[in-house]
Motif scaffolding. Structure first.
Motif, PDB file in Angstrom:
ATOM      1  N   THR A 120       0.825  -1.207   0.000  1.00 40.09           N
ATOM      2  CA  THR A 120       0.000   0.000   0.000  1.00 40.09           C
ATOM      3  C   THR A 120       0.860   1.259   0.000  1.00 40.09           C
ATOM      4  O   THR A 120       0.496   2.256  -0.635  1.00 40.09           O
ATOM      5  N   SER A 138      -3.607   1.119  -8.119  1.00 43.35           N
ATOM      6  CA  SER A 138      -4.666   0.120  -7.966  1.00 43.35           C
ATOM      7  C   SER A 138      -4.091  -1.289  -7.940  1.00 43.35           C
ATOM      8  O   SER A 138      -4.549  -2.147  -7.163  1.00 43.35           O
ATOM      9  N   GLU A 139      -3.096  -1.539  -8.757  1.00 44.71           N
ATOM     10  CA  GLU A 139      -2.462  -2.859  -8.791  1.00 44.71           C
ATOM     11  C   GLU A 139      -1.825  -3.211  -7.455  1.00 44.71           C
ATOM     12  O   GLU A 139      -1.942  -4.342  -6.969  1.00 44.71           O
ATOM     13  N   ARG A 170      -4.514  -4.074  -4.899  1.00 43.44           N
ATOM     14  CA  ARG A 170      -5.000  -5.444  -5.076  1.00 43.44           C
ATOM     15  C   ARG A 170      -4.021  -6.451  -4.491  1.00 43.44           C
ATOM     16  O   ARG A 170      -4.423  -7.436  -3.854  1.00 43.44           O
ATOM     17  N   LEU A 209      -4.414  -6.569  -0.752  1.00 44.65           N
ATOM     18  CA  LEU A 209      -5.629  -7.264  -0.312  1.00 44.65           C
ATOM     19  C   LEU A 209      -5.552  -8.763  -0.572  1.00 44.65           C
ATOM     20  O   LEU A 209      -6.243  -9.541   0.083  1.00 44.65           O
ATOM     21  N   GLU A 210      -4.743  -9.176  -1.521  1.00 44.78           N
ATOM     22  CA  GLU A 210      -4.511 -10.612  -1.704  1.00 44.78           C
ATOM     23  C   GLU A 210      -3.730 -11.177  -0.517  1.00 44.78           C
ATOM     24  O   GLU A 210      -3.966 -12.299  -0.074  1.00 44.78           O
ATOM     25  N   PRO A 218      -6.877  -9.858   3.090  1.00 47.23           N
ATOM     26  CA  PRO A 218      -8.167  -9.395   2.551  1.00 47.23           C
ATOM     27  C   PRO A 218      -8.864  -8.335   3.410  1.00 47.23           C
ATOM     28  O   PRO A 218      -9.745  -7.638   2.908  1.00 47.23           O
ATOM     29  N   GLY A 253      -5.439  -1.240   2.218  1.00 48.26           N
ATOM     30  CA  GLY A 253      -5.737  -1.752   0.880  1.00 48.26           C
ATOM     31  C   GLY A 253      -7.025  -1.153   0.338  1.00 48.26           C
ATOM     32  O   GLY A 253      -7.108  -0.784  -0.846  1.00 48.26           O
ATOM     33  N   SER A 272      -7.216   1.579  -2.765  1.00 46.31           N
ATOM     34  CA  SER A 272      -8.128   1.221  -3.862  1.00 46.31           C
ATOM     35  C   SER A 272      -9.103   2.365  -4.142  1.00 46.31           C
ATOM     36  O   SER A 272      -9.384   2.686  -5.311  1.00 46.31           O
ATOM     37  N   TRP A 279     -15.425   1.349  -2.376  1.00 51.71           N
ATOM     38  CA  TRP A 279     -14.274   0.944  -1.551  1.00 51.71           C
ATOM     39  C   TRP A 279     -14.350   1.608  -0.172  1.00 51.71           C
ATOM     40  O   TRP A 279     -14.018   0.980   0.845  1.00 51.71           O
TER      41      TRP A 279
END
Length: 604
Positions: free
Chosen positions: A429, A445-446, A449, A452-453, A456, A461, A465, A481
């Motif tokens: 982040t 944004s990538e 993600r 969050l992977e 979660p 995150g 986003s 979001w």
């Protein structure tokens, strides 16, 4: 016949030598077996005592009995001849020689298995030396050491030992060291070392166990090639707890030697830690709480770090840990403790000028609370020079350069932090915020993600986003979001701030102003941004003035309104921003952005 001659004739001396050599071999074998089977530390001591007690009886046995071709007989019952004497002596000599050869073999094996020598080509008279290990080969992850104490209640201690070894290795410029958060995710995980190596991007793994009993500690470590599981080096250390820092340095040096990494006194920690066992234990408990990163754990960690400094006022790592908790107090508890953080960091540096954590803390407090931009850069450079492969220090360095709008350095350090600690959501982040800082919405944004992977439910995150969507002009997606963030953590300041700012941007004045009072108290700069979005410039200028007076950190970490020219051309707003320290910061930002200076760096 003299006593000495009689002792020789009866082979008492030979038996004594044989017994001593055999006892030494038995102890070496027992040490290895006991280490594998995790028997109590006193087991080896018991064996040594038994062998010691058997020495005198063995000599008495040699005096009374004689080994003959017909077997063992009482010395008084045999007709001693030259041949019998030679027969006994010869067998004892052969036995001693065999044992000595065994000892020599053990030493040779230990020597060459501990530090494998690189292969050297031997074809031709001028054979070239073996190539230096490839860059990826000079990489390592230190997994959390297993707690092998009888009660199973020393996990924090085992974690602390492995973390200190990890931190020592991060000081080596030529060695990539996986960050703590990523490495410690494999605690008690039964997974193939090759997969762990691939996930962490390292070629070598250090694992081990710690058994603490009273004032003694046994540390068993092994260095493993993650590609094939081959053991490059292993050893067991048994020491007094007062020597714990010395043995940690010893392990770090052994690992560096095994990986052919250059290590000097300059790259090794100059801190001698503490010999106060209680101070060290308190310090390790504080470290465990600090890593939890919650408001409550930060408070508890600060209390324990302070206790450790009282137990040993010369324990620099306890002082730098206290400094870190005070620096983070604003992030997790909303109270700025810049002066207190700087005081603790400076005390650590008085004791040990090479304490990288203390320099990192000073960089952040000078940036966030004192607004001394030169000091922030100076301390950042010192921190990363002392610990170039420390993921946390790299991450904080990226933050500093991001706030100065130094895109190259900011991305370099944030990317390094993400590479070193790939399973740490914070690093992803922070890299996302850096991309936002320079208008790279898709890249931000990538990274969100990716965070969050990893986790979660990670709040940052959701925040990144949302801002990445807003950056791309997708305000409805950004609001979705924001709603998710507030669902996961009701009342969290990030969620409240995000929701209010998006409401203002979308023209929902009632919703935006509903939370304005809370921002005016803690983060008046956020209130100023909301007022500007709503077109209330007078209220915005008042909030900016308060943000300046309170040294609100969000005033100098914002990635939207980066320079005065990005704010409305309103006399009140521009006057609120026209301050000496802020103008100096704006000039640094303009220079890093390749813009012409305005000549206002020292104006009022």
């Amino acid at each position: 016949m003299s006593l000495i001659a009689e002792l020789k004739r009866r082979n008492v001396f030979r038996v004594g030598i044989f017994y001593a050599v055999l006892s030494w071999l038995i102890l070496q074998v027992a040490d290895v077996i006991f280490g594998v089977t995790q028997l109590p530390e006193w087991s080896l001591t018991l064996v040594a005592i038994i062998l010691g007690l058997g020495f005198i009886p063995a000599l008495i046995f040699a005096w009374i009995y004689e080994l003959t071709p017909e077997g063992i007989k009482l010395e008084k019952d045999i007709d001693r001849t030259q041949s019998v004497t030679h027969h006994t002596a010869r067998k004892l000599d052969i036995a001693v020689i065999v044992l000595l050869i065994g000892i020599g073999a053990m030493v040779v094996v230990d020597r060459f298995s501990a530090t494998p020598e690189p292969a050297v080509a031997t074809t031709g008279p001028e054979a070239e030396p073996a190539a230096e290990p490839a860059p990826r080969e000079r990489s390592i992850a230190v997994l959390p050491f297993a707690d092998m104490s009888e009660a199973g209640d020393q996990g924090y201690f085992a974690d602390g030992v492995s973390e200190e070894i990890l931190n020592a290795l991060t000081r080596l410029p030529d060695l990539k060291v996986a960050g703590r958060t990523s490495s410690f995710k494999f605690r008690n995980v039964e997974e193939d070392l090759r997969k762990i190596g691939e996930e962490l991007g390292v070629a070598n793994i250090l694992e081990g166990s710690v058994r603490k009993t009273g004032n003694r500690v046994r540390i068993t470590v092994q260095l493993i090639d993650s590609a094939d599981g081959f053991h490059l080096w292993s050893e067991t250390f048994e020491r007094s707890l007062s020597d714990i820092f010395a043995v940690q340095d010893e392990i770090s040096r052994a690992v560096a030697d095994a990986l052919a990494v250059q290590m000097s006194d300059e790259t090794m920690p100059s801190s001698s830690g503490t010999t106060n066992i209680t101070a060290h234990d308190t310090y390790l408990r504080a470290r465990e709480l600090l890593h939890a990163r919650t408001g409550r754990s930060i408070t508890q960690a600060a209390t324990l770090f302070e206790a450790a400094t009282l137990l040993d006022p010369e324990f620099d790592q306890a002082w730098s840990g206290l400094a870190r908790t005070r620096q983070l107090n604003w992030n997790y508890l909303g109270e700025a403790l810049g002066e207190e953080a700087a005081e603790a960091a400076n005390r650590a540096l008085e004791i040990n000028p090479q304490n990288a954590e203390a320099h990192s803390v000073l960089a952040l407090v000078n940036q966030l609370f004192f607004w001394d931009w030169d000091a922030a850069i100076r301390e950042t450079d010192k921190a990363v020079a002392l610990a170039p492969n420390n993921a946390e220090i790299a991450n904080f360095a990226g933050d500093i350069y991001r706030w100065f709008f130094d895109e190259t350095r900011a991305l370099e350090w944030e990317q390094l932090a993400a590479d070193l600690d790939p399973l740490h959501a914070v690093n992803r982040t922070d890299l996302g915020y850096t991309y936002l800082n320079f208008g790279q919405c898709a890249e931000a944004s990538e990274q969100a993600r990716a965070a969050l992977e990893i986790d979660p439910g990670f709040l940052m995150g959701f925040d990144v986003s949302a801002w990445a969507a807003a950056c791309a002009g997708e305000l409805q997606e950004a609001q979705q979001w924001a709603d998710r963030l507030r669902e996961v953590a009701p009342g969290n300041p990030f969620g409240e701030r995000l929701d209010a700012q998006l409401a203002a941007r979308m023209g929902d004045e009632e919703k935006a102003l509903a939370r304005i009072d809370s921002f005016l108290e803690r983060e008046p700069f956020v209130a100023a941004v909301i007022y500007v979005e709503l077109g209330q410039n007078d209220a915005a200028s008042q909030a900016l003035g308060k943000a300046y007076r309170l040294r609100d950190p969000t005033l100098i970490t914002d990635f939207e309104f980066q320079l005065p020219e990005n704010w409305p051309d309103d006399p009140g707003i521009q006057a609120a921003l026209d301050k000496p320290e802020l103008n100096a910061l704006y000039e640094i930002r303009r220079r890093n952005l390749g813009m012409a200076p305005t000549g206002k760096s020292g104006s009022e």
